[in-house]
Design a protein around this motif. Sequence first.
Motif, PDB file in Angstrom:
ATOM      1  N   LYS A   1     -59.870 -63.114  -8.129  1.00  0.00           N
ATOM      2  CA  LYS A   1     -58.757 -63.970  -7.710  1.00  0.00           C
ATOM      3  C   LYS A   1     -58.113 -63.391  -6.444  1.00  0.00           C
ATOM      4  O   LYS A   1     -58.412 -62.251  -6.035  1.00  0.00           O
ATOM      5  CB  LYS A   1     -57.745 -64.062  -8.851  1.00  0.00           C
TER       6      LYS A   1
ATOM      7  N   TYR B   1     -58.639 -75.037 -13.494  1.00  0.00           N
ATOM      8  CA  TYR B   1     -57.692 -74.727 -14.566  1.00  0.00           C
ATOM      9  C   TYR B   1     -57.184 -75.990 -15.274  1.00  0.00           C
ATOM     10  O   TYR B   1     -56.089 -75.978 -15.839  1.00  0.00           O
ATOM     11  CB  TYR B   1     -56.518 -73.920 -14.007  1.00  0.00           C
TER      12      TYR B   1
ATOM     13  N   HIS C   1     -55.150 -76.299 -18.497  1.00  0.00           N
ATOM     14  CA  HIS C   1     -53.751 -75.854 -18.557  1.00  0.00           C
ATOM     15  C   HIS C   1     -52.779 -76.856 -17.929  1.00  0.00           C
ATOM     16  O   HIS C   1     -51.578 -76.584 -17.846  1.00  0.00           O
ATOM     17  CB  HIS C   1     -53.600 -74.497 -17.855  1.00  0.00           C
TER      18      HIS C   1
ATOM     19  N   PHE D   1     -46.637 -72.986 -16.414  1.00  0.00           N
ATOM     20  CA  PHE D   1     -47.144 -72.084 -15.371  1.00  0.00           C
ATOM     21  C   PHE D   1     -48.240 -72.725 -14.517  1.00  0.00           C
ATOM     22  O   PHE D   1     -48.738 -72.096 -13.585  1.00  0.00           O
ATOM     23  CB  PHE D   1     -47.663 -70.783 -16.012  1.00  0.00           C
TER      24      PHE D   1
ATOM     25  N   LEU E   1     -49.896 -71.326 -10.974  1.00  0.00           N
ATOM     26  CA  LEU E   1     -51.269 -70.828 -11.103  1.00  0.00           C
ATOM     27  C   LEU E   1     -52.154 -71.474 -10.028  1.00  0.00           C
ATOM     28  O   LEU E   1     -52.923 -70.785  -9.335  1.00  0.00           O
ATOM     29  CB  LEU E   1     -51.773 -71.179 -12.509  1.00  0.00           C
TER      30      LEU E   1
ATOM     31  N   ARG F   1     -66.462 -61.439 -20.655  1.00  0.00           N
ATOM     32  CA  ARG F   1     -65.109 -61.544 -21.213  1.00  0.00           C
ATOM     33  C   ARG F   1     -64.658 -60.194 -21.784  1.00  0.00           C
ATOM     34  O   ARG F   1     -63.505 -59.790 -21.635  1.00  0.00           O
ATOM     35  CB  ARG F   1     -65.070 -62.603 -22.327  1.00  0.00           C
TER      36      ARG F   1
ATOM     37  N   THR G   1     -56.009 -61.670 -21.522  1.00  0.00           N
ATOM     38  CA  THR G   1     -55.286 -62.428 -20.486  1.00  0.00           C
ATOM     39  C   THR G   1     -54.045 -61.662 -20.032  1.00  0.00           C
ATOM     40  O   THR G   1     -53.741 -61.616 -18.837  1.00  0.00           O
ATOM     41  CB  THR G   1     -54.892 -63.816 -21.048  1.00  0.00           C
TER      42      THR G   1
ATOM     43  N   ARG H   1     -59.081 -55.683 -16.445  1.00  0.00           N
ATOM     44  CA  ARG H   1     -57.625 -55.896 -16.413  1.00  0.00           C
ATOM     45  C   ARG H   1     -56.885 -54.663 -16.947  1.00  0.00           C
ATOM     46  O   ARG H   1     -55.800 -54.329 -16.459  1.00  0.00           O
ATOM     47  CB  ARG H   1     -57.265 -57.146 -17.214  1.00  0.00           C
TER      48      ARG H   1
ATOM     49  N   MET I   1     -49.567 -60.817 -15.920  1.00  0.00           N
ATOM     50  CA  MET I   1     -50.424 -61.936 -16.348  1.00  0.00           C
ATOM     51  C   MET I   1     -50.735 -62.869 -15.177  1.00  0.00           C
ATOM     52  O   MET I   1     -51.842 -63.387 -15.070  1.00  0.00           O
ATOM     53  CB  MET I   1     -49.729 -62.723 -17.460  1.00  0.00           C
ATOM     54  N   GLY I   2     -49.776 -63.057 -14.294  1.00  0.00           N
ATOM     55  CA  GLY I   2     -49.994 -63.951 -13.151  1.00  0.00           C
ATOM     56  C   GLY I   2     -50.769 -63.301 -12.015  1.00  0.00           C
ATOM     57  O   GLY I   2     -51.042 -63.933 -10.988  1.00  0.00           O
TER      58      GLY I   2
ATOM     59  N   ASN J   1     -53.763 -61.115 -12.598  1.00  0.00           N
ATOM     60  CA  ASN J   1     -54.676 -60.350 -13.453  1.00  0.00           C
ATOM     61  C   ASN J   1     -56.092 -60.247 -12.877  1.00  0.00           C
ATOM     62  O   ASN J   1     -57.071 -60.105 -13.604  1.00  0.00           O
ATOM     63  CB  ASN J   1     -54.647 -60.876 -14.894  1.00  0.00           C
TER      64      ASN J   1
HETATM   65  P1  IDP Z   1     -57.983 -66.128 -19.016  1.00  0.00           P
HETATM   66  O1  IDP Z   1     -57.842 -65.984 -17.524  1.00  0.00           O
HETATM   67  O2  IDP Z   1     -57.883 -64.809 -19.726  1.00  0.00           O
HETATM   68  O3  IDP Z   1     -59.196 -66.932 -19.419  1.00  0.00           O
HETATM   69  P2  IDP Z   1     -56.330 -68.477 -19.649  1.00  0.00           P
HETATM   70  O4  IDP Z   1     -55.559 -68.674 -20.924  1.00  0.00           O
HETATM   71  O5  IDP Z   1     -57.487 -69.370 -19.392  1.00  0.00           O
HETATM   72  O6  IDP Z   1     -56.709 -66.936 -19.549  1.00  0.00           O
HETATM   73  O7  IDP Z   1     -55.276 -68.671 -18.455  1.00  0.00           O
HETATM   74  C1  IDP Z   1     -55.698 -68.781 -17.129  1.00  0.00           C
HETATM   75  C2  IDP Z   1     -54.786 -67.964 -16.274  1.00  0.00           C
HETATM   76  O8  IDP Z   1     -53.498 -68.565 -16.289  1.00  0.00           O
HETATM   77  C3  IDP Z   1     -54.570 -66.534 -16.738  1.00  0.00           C
HETATM   78  O9  IDP Z   1     -55.573 -65.650 -16.274  1.00  0.00           O
HETATM   79  C4  IDP Z   1     -53.212 -66.212 -16.177  1.00  0.00           C
HETATM   80  O10 IDP Z   1     -53.324 -65.803 -14.798  1.00  0.00           O
HETATM   81  C5  IDP Z   1     -52.514 -67.547 -16.214  1.00  0.00           C
HETATM   82  N1  IDP Z   1     -51.659 -67.688 -17.417  1.00  0.00           N
HETATM   83  C6  IDP Z   1     -52.080 -67.963 -18.669  1.00  0.00           C
HETATM   84  N2  IDP Z   1     -51.048 -68.039 -19.506  1.00  0.00           N
HETATM   85  C7  IDP Z   1     -49.949 -67.835 -18.755  1.00  0.00           C
HETATM   86  C8  IDP Z   1     -48.542 -67.800 -19.071  1.00  0.00           C
HETATM   87  O11 IDP Z   1     -48.116 -67.994 -20.213  1.00  0.00           O
HETATM   88  N3  IDP Z   1     -47.702 -67.547 -18.020  1.00  0.00           N
HETATM   89  C9  IDP Z   1     -48.161 -67.319 -16.747  1.00  0.00           C
HETATM   90  N4  IDP Z   1     -49.468 -67.361 -16.418  1.00  0.00           N
HETATM   91  C10 IDP Z   1     -50.343 -67.608 -17.417  1.00  0.00           C
END
Ligand code: IDP
Length: 151
Positions: free
Chosen positions: A11, A51, A54, A59, A63, A87, A93, A104, A111-112, A114
Amino acid sequence: MASEQTYIMIKPDGVQRGLVAAILGRFETRGFQIVGMKMLTPTKELASSHYGEHEGKPFFGGLVDFLSSGPVVGVVLQGKGVVAAARMMLGATKPLESAPGTIRGDFAIDMGRNVMHASDSVDSATREIGLWFKKEEVVSWTSCAAGSLLE
Ligand code: IDP
């Protein structure tokens, strides 16, 4: 265990922090093959499709804005069990919940931010490879270590 393909992506934060080689090196040295690779700045449309699951979450906008803010490196990896293995190597995540030794767990805390994406299932991998790569951009090659080519 059958050979599979998965989609991984460094990313924008991973590219900006100079982690491309360190991350890809882990997959290469483990024995997975890079069969497709490109650097690009995704459009918002592409980032939103990637994405799509989502969409509607609080978020989602941030994202998509972040993913389309700068170059990413998208890679198709191939090998035995590569979908689940990638994975596992990626970690959770939430980076603070990722075990040390995972990407990670070693390189991120937010998380934002990662650093990397990896498809979460064989079906997601098929969809994501099709989204990011044209058919002819995924190549087929055989390692010199695969057969007895040397006398
Ligand atoms: P992953 O990247 O581990 O597969 P996903 O649940 O598919 O996780 O989420 C995609 C991306 O969205 C995450 O890598 C993260 O950057 C962001 N993300 C997921 N959940 C949240 C959240 O609750 N707050 C902020 N960003 C989030």
